[in-house]
Design a protein around this motif. Sequence first.
Motif, PDB file in Angstrom:
ATOM      1  N   THR A  45       0.626  -1.218  -0.044  1.00 48.36           N
ATOM      2  CA  THR A  45      -0.082  -0.015   0.053  1.00 48.36           C
ATOM      3  C   THR A  45       1.001   1.373   0.115  1.00 48.36           C
ATOM      4  O   THR A  45       0.541   2.165  -0.592  1.00 48.36           O
ATOM      5  CB  THR A  45      -0.868  -0.010   1.141  1.00 48.36           C
ATOM      6  N   GLN A  62       0.767   4.177  -3.114  1.00 52.30           N
ATOM      7  CA  GLN A  62       0.739   5.540  -2.882  1.00 52.30           C
ATOM      8  C   GLN A  62       1.725   6.360  -3.414  1.00 52.30           C
ATOM      9  O   GLN A  62       1.634   7.449  -4.187  1.00 52.30           O
ATOM     10  CB  GLN A  62       0.676   5.808  -1.250  1.00 52.30           C
ATOM     11  N   ASP A  89       1.578   9.274  -6.261  1.00 55.45           N
ATOM     12  CA  ASP A  89       2.159  10.542  -6.063  1.00 55.45           C
ATOM     13  C   ASP A  89       2.871  10.792  -7.014  1.00 55.45           C
ATOM     14  O   ASP A  89       3.275  12.024  -7.331  1.00 55.45           O
ATOM     15  CB  ASP A  89       2.976  10.646  -4.664  1.00 55.45           C
ATOM     16  N   ILE A 111      -6.460   2.481  -2.983  1.00 54.85           N
ATOM     17  CA  ILE A 111      -5.605   3.777  -3.222  1.00 54.85           C
ATOM     18  C   ILE A 111      -5.815   4.134  -4.778  1.00 54.85           C
ATOM     19  O   ILE A 111      -5.875   5.263  -5.189  1.00 54.85           O
ATOM     20  CB  ILE A 111      -4.192   3.573  -2.893  1.00 54.85           C
TER      21      ILE A 111
END
Length: 382
Positions: free
Chosen positions: A93, A97, A101, A122
């Motif tokens: 996870t 992310q 990003d 996500i």
Amino acid sequence: MAQKKLFAEMNWVVALGGMMMPFAMAAAHADTVVKIGFSSPLSGPQAHYGKDNENATKMAIDDINAKGLMVGGQKIKFELVSEDDQADPRVGTQAAQRLVDAGVKAVIGHFNSGVSIPASRIYSEAGIPQLSVSTNPAYTQQGYKTTFRLVGSDSQIGGSLGQFAVKSLKATRIVAIDDRTAYGQGIADEFVKAVTANGGKVLRREFTSDKATDFTSILTAVKAVNPEVIFYGGADAQAAPMAKQLKRLGLKAKLMGGDMMNTPTFIQLAGADAAGHYSAVAGGILAARPAGKEFERRYKERFHQDVVLLGPQFYDGVMLVAEAMKQAGSVEPAKYLPKLAAIRYSGVTADFAFAPNGNLLKAPVTLSVVKNNAWEVQTVVR
């Protein structure tokens, strides 16, 4: 004098403009870089799966860039952003992310269901399509429009093995063991369901962990029922020592497993004790596909090894994203996502079309057995 100075300044501006024109033209024609995310276990005991996936993903990106991809009149260059999720949900996870990003426009991965399922939330919140080989049914049961499965599910793999155990092997004494991961437990659950649905019975259900290598106590316990088939839901790194320990304890049961068992690594680690054991892979026979043999040749030529398992599906995942972008005339996920959902594409591994929940339609399952130190195909189920 003032007039001469004005003319000199004008000439300087014109000259400067002339000098800048090639740079401006070059900038106007520069490729638009589009980041493609990738994640799989690149370290630890499952790194051989992850490197296979990464190799094939790189190969797809290089093929697309070499050919030249035009999207909406602009030449596109794909750039790989790679993350090691270590087959760990927490690490996975975090990797997800970081990919979001980084501004990736699609994610090819993850490999493990236990990582893909939490990571999919996500990607969904970011609106980024995720194309994965994860097989746990829950992956596509969350209602996310960004989730796509590139292979069949555990329902198909475990179901095919369960039916095969009862109908083809005529087994009446069956045991199931899993490693308690989302993948291992999920595929074992589907195997047990299929055994029951086909009139068979699982006499014992046991579990271990995906880090274990000593199964003596479990196998000693199940020896009491004299099993004909032992199903293991887990990876090759555990299935191989299990096969050796079966032999050492005098158990004559056939070991069965899913796609993570169907690797050269299983045979290498188990040695002669690999013979006669079964596995099923979510996918058809690669060499039987129009572009399959050529893919295998090119892969081996470039990476000096055979395909490990599901790398070709990762290759197809990149190609599907490129095709959807081309059809939409945009690299933005919100614009090309509908095209991906409705796509019809003949890939290296399958003829791709997705159900509304993101499952691959008409996904084949290939059952194999170890003979002569290699996996030999027994049947393909659709």
